[in-house]
Design an enzyme around this catalytic site. Structure first.
Site, PDB file in Angstrom:
ATOM      1  N   CYS A   1       1.490   9.240   4.916  1.00 22.15           N
ATOM      2  CA  CYS A   1      -0.282   8.964   4.304  1.00 22.15           C
ATOM      3  C   CYS A   1      -0.775   8.372   5.011  1.00 22.15           C
ATOM      4  O   CYS A   1      -0.680   8.511   6.070  1.00 22.15           O
ATOM      5  CB  CYS A   1      -0.159   8.682   2.571  1.00 22.15           C
ATOM      6  SG  CYS A   1      -1.252   8.610   1.545  1.00 22.15           S
ATOM      7  N   LEU A   2      -1.079   6.871   4.967  1.00 22.22           N
ATOM      8  CA  LEU A   2      -1.888   5.560   5.250  1.00 22.22           C
ATOM      9  C   LEU A   2      -0.877   5.623   6.775  1.00 22.22           C
ATOM     10  O   LEU A   2      -1.179   5.145   7.627  1.00 22.22           O
ATOM     11  CB  LEU A   2      -1.996   4.806   5.122  1.00 22.22           C
ATOM     12  CG  LEU A   2      -2.275   2.937   5.989  1.00 22.22           C
ATOM     13  CD1 LEU A   2      -3.720   3.686   6.019  1.00 22.22           C
ATOM     14  CD2 LEU A   2      -2.683   1.805   5.055  1.00 22.22           C
TER      15      LEU A   2
ATOM     16  N   HIS B   1       3.255  13.108  -0.388  1.00 15.50           N
ATOM     17  CA  HIS B   1       3.964  12.231  -0.984  1.00 15.50           C
ATOM     18  C   HIS B   1       5.709  12.534  -0.866  1.00 15.50           C
ATOM     19  O   HIS B   1       5.623  13.143  -2.140  1.00 15.50           O
ATOM     20  CB  HIS B   1       3.317  10.829  -1.788  1.00 15.50           C
ATOM     21  CG  HIS B   1       2.547  10.101  -2.089  1.00 15.50           C
ATOM     22  ND1 HIS B   1       2.824   8.796  -1.194  1.00 15.50           N
ATOM     23  CD2 HIS B   1       1.191  10.542  -1.599  1.00 15.50           C
ATOM     24  CE1 HIS B   1       1.237   8.416  -0.647  1.00 15.50           C
ATOM     25  NE2 HIS B   1       0.468   9.480  -0.673  1.00 15.50           N
TER      26      HIS B   1
ATOM     27  N   GLU C   1       8.080  11.326  -1.380  1.00  7.80           N
ATOM     28  CA  GLU C   1       8.881  10.216  -2.274  1.00  7.80           C
ATOM     29  C   GLU C   1       8.661  10.893  -4.377  1.00  7.80           C
ATOM     30  O   GLU C   1       8.900  10.360  -4.908  1.00  7.80           O
ATOM     31  CB  GLU C   1       8.925   8.175  -2.349  1.00  7.80           C
ATOM     32  CG  GLU C   1       7.404   8.434  -3.250  1.00  7.80           C
ATOM     33  CD  GLU C   1       5.925   8.420  -2.237  1.00  7.80           C
ATOM     34  OE1 GLU C   1       6.406   9.085  -1.396  1.00  7.80           O
ATOM     35  OE2 GLU C   1       5.079   8.542  -2.280  1.00  7.80           O
TER      36      GLU C   1
HETATM   37  N1  LIG Z   1      -2.091   6.843  -0.650  1.00 10.19           N
HETATM   38  C1  LIG Z   1      -1.988   6.603   0.700  1.00 10.19           C
HETATM   39  O1  LIG Z   1      -1.155   5.907   2.409  1.00 10.19           O
HETATM   40  C2  LIG Z   1      -3.534   6.367   1.080  1.00 10.19           C
HETATM   41  C3  LIG Z   1      -3.925   6.212   2.341  1.00 10.19           C
HETATM   42  C4  LIG Z   1      -5.715   5.878   3.028  1.00 10.19           C
HETATM   43  N2  LIG Z   1      -6.165   4.901   2.745  1.00 10.19           N
HETATM   44  C5  LIG Z   1      -6.686   7.158   2.297  1.00 10.19           C
HETATM   45  O2  LIG Z   1      -7.084   6.699   1.374  1.00 10.19           O
HETATM   46  O3  LIG Z   1      -6.718   8.041   2.853  1.00 10.19           O
END
Ligand SMILES: NC(=O)CC[C@H](N)C(=O)O
Length: 351
Positions: A242-243, A325, A327
């Site tokens: 994700c991030l 995700h 997980e």
């Molecule tokens: N769940 C996250 O890692 C989100 C990643 C980033 N903050 C976004 O909104 O895209």
């Protein structure tokens, strides 16, 4: 007690207040998840956001503290249609209403969440306030400009004893607990804050992992980490979720972009071109597909509905990451193969 949701477009919607009696503000987003409300509201990725549950029935099963994805509720506020009166938390005895109250998180119930979701799908995400009076504030701060990772990242180093045959440098940019436990089956973790002194570290590790986290990946507070990712990838595998996926993309010269209203839910279909994976999503930014052309990263998976980049991989180096995700927590486990891939990269055979 009445509370009011006030949107930056001037819309004011009244409802039944519950949780914290004070006010709050944030970016208004929605999730379509129908279960996992405790995992969702304690995910640090939601820092700075007021969350709408599109699904009407919330708190209709007990509050299980062991499901928490961090040490507290992370959403700035909650908008629900029918948060069950029975706030009693069943056998755990934790009452949802009390949990919100002592966490300082206000909530409004009895809202037609479908109308709100339609508005956001049409206009894009909106800045908003939860207030005790139907008065429009002078300004609507954009919380995505805040150093949200700095807000949620741990402050101290932690050694997480897992499968000790391998070590991972795990950079906490707002991680969910379930990413730590999943990786703990593969390796032991050196968990460090996002602003750790990476370049002078004496830690010994076999790979670097960057998990989920809140806010804008291109935030100035993350520049040092992006530079470290680029440098360390020449010697160690770098993996992300994700991030983490967005920061790896930036590290290799790609760009990220703000989505109209993001992906938040547990039934997002992604593909690698051979099969469909139903996955859990929570993101408002995405990799700019076009920008990958000028990098050594290739798009390996994408969302079948809007072609959002869902996995990138370096052409030569052991560097890869996913936007979804794996997980779950909440959501389906279609993406759990990702942890086997990490296991393979580390050359670890689970005992
Ligand atoms: N769940 C996250 O890692 C989100 C990643 C980033 N903050 C976004 O909104 O895209």
């Amino acid at each position: 007690m009445d509370k009011y949701l006030i949107l930056e477009d001037g819309t004011i919607i009244g409802g039944r207040g519950y949780g914290y009696e004070g006010e709050s503000h944030g970016e208004l987003v929605f999730t379509t998840s129908m279960s996992g409300y405790i995992e969702t509201i304690t995910d640090p990725s939601y820092a700075g956001q007021i969350l709408i549950f599109a699904f009407p029935e919330i708190a209709n099963y007990s509050v299980s503290m062991e499901k928490m994805e961090s040490e507290k509720i992370q959403v700035a506020g909650l908008i629900t249609k029918d948060a069950h009166e029975i706030f009693s938390g069943g056998p755990s005895g934790n009452d949802f209403n009390e949990f919100l109250k002592r966490s300082g998180v206000p909530a409004i119930d009895g809202i037609d969440t479908r109308v709100l979701v339609e508005k956001i799908r049409k206009n894009g995400v909106l800045r908003c306030f939860i207030r005790n009076k139907p008065e429009i504030p002078d300004e609507f701060p954009d919380t995505m400009n805040d150093d949200l990772v700095g807000l949620v990242s741990r402050k101290e180093y932690q050694y997480y004893k897992g499968n000790d045959r391998r070590k991972i440098l795990f950079i906490d940019v707002g991680t969910k607990n379930s990413l730590i436990t999943n990786l703990g089956r593969i390796a032991s973790l050196h968990i460090v804050p996002y602003n750790y002194d990476f370049f002078n570290s004496k830690l010994d590790y076999d790979a670097v992992f960057i998990p989920n986290g809140p806010g804008n990946p291109d935030h100035p507070a993350l520049k040092n980490l992006v530079e470290f990712i680029r440098d360390v990838s020449a010697e160690k595998p770098v993996i992300g979720v994700c991030l983490g996926n967005q920061l790896i993309t930036l590290a290799f010269g790609g760009r990220t972009k703000k989505m109209k209203f993001g992906h938040r839910g547990v039934n997002h279909a992604v593909t690698d071109g051979t099969r469909i994976y139903i996955t859990s999503h929570n993101h408002g930014y995405a990799v700019d597909n076009e920008s990958l052309r000028n990098t050594d990263l290739s798009m390996r998976m994408w969302d079948i509905n809007d072609n959002t980049v869902e996995m990138v991989e370096h052409r030569d180096l052991p560097v890869y990451s996913v936007q979804f995700h794996p997980e779950a927590h909440p959501g389906p486990y279609d993406g759990s193969w990702f942890f086997d891939k990490i296991d393979e990269t580390l050359g670890v055979k689970n005992d």
